[in-house]
Design an enzyme around this catalytic site. Sequence first.
Site: not given
Length: 275
Positions: A127-128, A131, A191
């Site tokens: 997820h990070e 980004h 997100e």
Amino acid sequence: MNKLGKTLLLAGSLAVLLSCSASPTGRKRVLLYDDAKMSALGAQSFEEIKQQEKIYSDQATNDYVACVANAVTAEIPGHYGEADWEVVVFDSEQVNAFALPGAHIGVYTGLIKVAETPDQLATVIGHEISHVLAEHSNERLSQNQIAGIGTTVAAIAIGVSDNIEHKGLAMAALGLGVQYGVLLPYGRTQESEADLMGLDLMASAGFDPKASVSLWQNMAKAGGGSVPEFLSTHPSNQTRISDLEQRMARATQLQKQAIAQGKSPQCLRPASFND
């Protein structure tokens, strides 16, 4: 025309020129900064964090986090460019992790306690990283610049300001707002992009995508009556879980393909985190 007016006019002109920029999911957005400038901001911020936070020295824990992170980053598509990601574990009860432009990943020991399996940790790291791949911090700095409310923050990205307050705001734009007292969360759309991109990355590495749902459930429980740091800027709700479940068939297929290719990460979570 005053200085502010000129700044807004210039930003508006740039916005027109760059309006055709698209996110990995095809969403139109504006990016005003090049990769080199964002990488420099990420590197500077990461060095400052390493000076301020206590680095966790336990070798088994570092090996574990590196094992998971390296497996996930190995699946980054080639068009994003080649990079050796720096991975650092910080000794803190914060339930948090982050990734920065320039290929930097930070994981807090508090998160390792909550992410109970390598698959769950891979969910967060995927997820990070997503980004960063989706250039969400660049997008956020650019939005502030265009609005005329973030010129000093944007200046950090091109290395023209050393003001401590402005540095805090710049770190917030990189997703580090909770740790440094400035809250500048990613938007719902950003997100969602990071959730789905991250799910594909971790599944392509051979991790179990179903762990993404249990991870978010664990995160919600971890706060008790409060909200874990990670969720302060990464809202977890039923919509998020539903989106992941809708993507699960695709992710499961990616995992099957990875396993068929011999990808089966053997990352051993230290026993000290099992209590």
